[in-house]
Design a protein around this motif. Structure first.
Motif, mmCIF file in Angstrom:
data_model
loop_
_atom_site.group_PDB
_atom_site.id
_atom_site.type_symbol
_atom_site.label_atom_id
_atom_site.label_comp_id
_atom_site.label_asym_id
_atom_site.label_seq_id
_atom_site.Cartn_x
_atom_site.Cartn_y
_atom_site.Cartn_z
ATOM 1 N N MET A 130 0.860 -1.086 0.027
ATOM 2 C CA MET A 130 0.001 -0.105 -0.103
ATOM 3 C C MET A 130 0.871 1.160 -0.196
ATOM 4 N N ILE A 131 0.931 1.821 -1.078
ATOM 5 C CA ILE A 131 1.918 3.141 -1.220
ATOM 6 C C ILE A 131 1.224 4.365 -1.296
ATOM 7 N N GLY A 132 1.279 5.256 -0.324
ATOM 8 C CA GLY A 132 0.659 6.663 -0.366
ATOM 9 C C GLY A 132 1.687 7.682 -0.935
ATOM 10 N N ILE A 133 1.306 8.328 -1.996
ATOM 11 C CA ILE A 133 2.234 9.355 -2.712
ATOM 12 C C ILE A 133 1.661 10.676 -2.502
ATOM 13 N N GLY A 134 1.287 11.049 -1.418
ATOM 14 C CA GLY A 134 0.811 12.353 -1.267
ATOM 15 C C GLY A 134 1.875 13.323 -0.672
ATOM 16 N N GLY A 135 1.814 14.318 -0.769
ATOM 17 C CA GLY A 135 2.947 15.286 -0.116
ATOM 18 C C GLY A 135 4.379 15.457 -0.533
ATOM 19 N N SER A 136 4.541 15.276 -1.986
ATOM 20 C CA SER A 136 5.858 14.958 -2.397
ATOM 21 C C SER A 136 6.448 16.169 -2.643
ATOM 22 N N ALA A 137 7.825 16.105 -2.776
ATOM 23 C CA ALA A 137 8.643 17.361 -2.793
ATOM 24 C C ALA A 137 9.322 17.481 -4.329
ATOM 25 N N THR A 138 8.744 16.234 -5.246
ATOM 26 C CA THR A 138 9.740 15.824 -6.402
ATOM 27 C C THR A 138 8.913 16.064 -7.856
ATOM 28 N N ASN A 139 9.559 16.080 -8.786
ATOM 29 C CA ASN A 139 9.001 15.818 -9.998
ATOM 30 C C ASN A 139 9.946 15.361 -11.040
ATOM 31 N N ALA A 204 1.847 17.258 -13.979
ATOM 32 C CA ALA A 204 2.279 17.301 -12.701
ATOM 33 C C ALA A 204 3.287 18.577 -12.446
ATOM 34 N N SER A 205 3.845 19.096 -13.509
ATOM 35 C CA SER A 205 4.853 20.195 -13.439
ATOM 36 C C SER A 205 3.900 21.473 -13.403
ATOM 37 N N ALA A 206 2.987 21.708 -14.051
ATOM 38 C CA ALA A 206 2.259 23.023 -14.071
ATOM 39 C C ALA A 206 1.440 23.165 -12.901
ATOM 40 N N VAL A 207 0.856 22.114 -12.525
ATOM 41 C CA VAL A 207 -0.171 22.240 -11.389
ATOM 42 C C VAL A 207 0.549 22.240 -10.098
ATOM 43 N N PRO A 245 -5.600 9.503 -15.600
ATOM 44 C CA PRO A 245 -5.661 10.267 -14.471
ATOM 45 C C PRO A 245 -4.870 9.697 -13.339
ATOM 46 N N GLY A 246 -4.055 10.560 -12.630
ATOM 47 C CA GLY A 246 -3.293 10.078 -11.631
ATOM 48 C C GLY A 246 -1.760 9.976 -12.043
ATOM 49 N N SER A 247 -1.632 9.654 -13.327
ATOM 50 C CA SER A 247 -0.195 9.403 -13.854
ATOM 51 C C SER A 247 0.675 10.690 -13.388
ATOM 52 N N GLY A 248 -0.005 12.061 -13.138
ATOM 53 C CA GLY A 248 0.915 12.926 -12.667
ATOM 54 C C GLY A 248 1.123 13.208 -11.075
ATOM 55 N N ALA A 249 0.746 12.381 -10.388
ATOM 56 C CA ALA A 249 0.627 12.543 -8.902
ATOM 57 C C ALA A 249 2.212 12.339 -8.624
ATOM 58 N N ALA A 250 2.453 13.012 -7.497
ATOM 59 C CA ALA A 250 3.720 13.055 -7.033
ATOM 60 C C ALA A 250 4.843 13.446 -7.878
ATOM 61 N N LEU A 253 5.600 10.242 -10.067
ATOM 62 C CA LEU A 253 5.658 8.896 -9.429
ATOM 63 C C LEU A 253 4.692 8.007 -9.939
ATOM 64 N N GLY A 254 3.369 8.489 -9.973
ATOM 65 C CA GLY A 254 2.188 7.585 -10.180
ATOM 66 C C GLY A 254 2.467 6.906 -11.653
ATOM 67 N N TYR A 255 2.948 7.568 -12.446
ATOM 68 C CA TYR A 255 3.370 7.270 -13.763
ATOM 69 C C TYR A 255 4.200 6.004 -13.861
ATOM 70 N N ALA A 256 5.302 6.265 -13.042
ATOM 71 C CA ALA A 256 6.635 5.296 -12.964
ATOM 72 C C ALA A 256 6.116 4.059 -12.336
ATOM 73 N N LEU A 257 5.183 4.064 -11.109
ATOM 74 C CA LEU A 257 4.618 2.908 -10.455
ATOM 75 C C LEU A 257 3.772 2.011 -11.493
#
Length: 379
Positions: A130-139, A204-207, A245-250, A253-257
């Protein structure tokens, strides 16, 4: 009377379980014979490991990993009692809270430590995540995480690039032959509460880039780098999910996972609730209690209390929410399954006073006590 309580944390005041147990204490005072169940609630961001592990009596494992700035940090993840399930919170290894405000710039942050957490959990025998990907500092498009798991990202000369967001702009090829083979026999549920695509004006980058310290020029550079990454993946692996939808999360990171680890992106709250058996507990519940620090119209857009309400209504339960404060537009929640909501402040006070954990717990208890008293009188 059967009562199920699943409240999100009151940020800076009460954890999910602290809030839930406070409400449970009020319920027992009014309904001493009630069957009361307190479940954790989180959306995949900070606090997810604590909420799930403390509730399900798992253990927390601390690991020294590479943090978002490329320097070692102490991170943690959870292992549930079966020993096969890991609860990973990316914010613990690559969260924005780990980066001083004056150093925030997604060109110079990495998700490498997230991959190290996953690798450590694989080493301990975990095969369900179970991987939570909220609150990232990354792009970085999840590049750092994948590097930690054995994937190579190469420049135009065939040499490996670094692990930071800026290094993503130099990627010309990917070699995934070294990707940890244990991922292929693992299942990864990703708690993701954003619907943004990887690239473009909604990407991800723009938002999210500006929230992480990116100026307009940096946003453009990172968006172009993510677009180029998606092109390489599409051409080499036939994977084209950059608009999912969600591929831009973190920061991607969502896209990579999904692309490299076979993960499934799901509503953050649903991942947590499904894993703690919320549907089973709520099946014949008379009353479901939820809430969070602030309720507003955005709460209906996939946030945890709205998810609880939606799932609870399948069983026909009455749904009540508590909050620290409620915006004028919070009435939209009534149409989404929350039958009534109650801000807990008892009198005008400073924000500092309201956020103090003892005060917040006291206010929550008193408000819950009155609501339960009303319900008892109405029976």
């Amino acid at each position: 009377m059967k009562i199920v309580i699943a409240i999100d944390s009151f940020k800076e005041s009460l954890t999910s379980l602290q809030a839930g147990r406070t409400v449970a204490a009020a319920a027992r005072q009014v309904f001493p014979n009630a069957k009361i169940t307190v479940l954790p609630l989180a959306d995949g961001g900070e606090g997810t490991v604590d909420a799930v592990v403390d509730s399900l009596h798992g253990e927390k494992r601390r690991v020294r990993v590479i943090g978002p700035l490329g320097k070692p940090v102490n991170a943690l993840y959870g292992i549930l009692e079966n020993g096969r399930t890991a609860v990973v919170e990316m914010a613990s290894a690559a969260g924005l809270a780990l980066v001083p405000e004056e150093q925030r710039n997604p060109l110079y942050t990495t998700t490498y430590g997230v991959g190290e957490l996953i690798r450590d959990a694989l080493d301990t025998g975990c095969r369900h995540f179970m991987i939570g990907i909220g609150g990232s500092a990354t792009n970085d498009g999840g590049m750092g995480m994948l590097q930690a798991l054995g994937c190579k990202f190469l420049d135009e000369n065939g040499d490996p690039v670094g692990m930071l967001g800026a290094d993503l702009m130099r990627v010309s090829d990917i070699d995934s032959t070294g990707l940890d083979p244990r991922l292929a026999v693992s299942t990864l549920q990703v708690a993701c509460d954003v619907s943004n695509s990887l690239c473009g004006p909604n990407g991800a980058s723009a938002v999210f880039g500006p929230q992480k310290g990116a100026d307009a020029g940096t946003v453009q550079l990172l968006d172009e780098a993510l677009s180029r990454l998606a092109g390489i993946v599409r051409e080499k692996y036939g994977i084209s999910i950059e608009n999912m939808p969600g591929s831009g999360a973190a920061g991607g990171l969502g896209y990579a996972l999904v692309s490299f680890c076979g993960a499934k992106l799901q509503s953050g709250a649903e991942v947590i609730l499904n894993n703690v058996g919320f549907t089973t507990h709520a099946q014949d519940a008379d009353l479901v209690i939820t809430g969070e620090g602030r309720l507003d119209a955005q709460t209906v857009m996939g946030k945890a209390p709205a998810t609880v309400a939606r799932m609870a209504k399948r069983s026909g339960a009455l749904v009540v929410a508590f909050c620290g404060s409620a915006a004028p537009d919070a009435e939209a929640l009534n149409a989404e399954g929350i039958d009534a909501y109650f801000p807990i402040l008892q009198a005008p006070c400073t924000l500092e006073h309201a956020l103090h954990p003892e005060n917040a717990a006291h206010n929550l208890f008193l408000t819950a006590l009155q609501v339960f008293s009303l319900l008892r009188a109405a029976k």
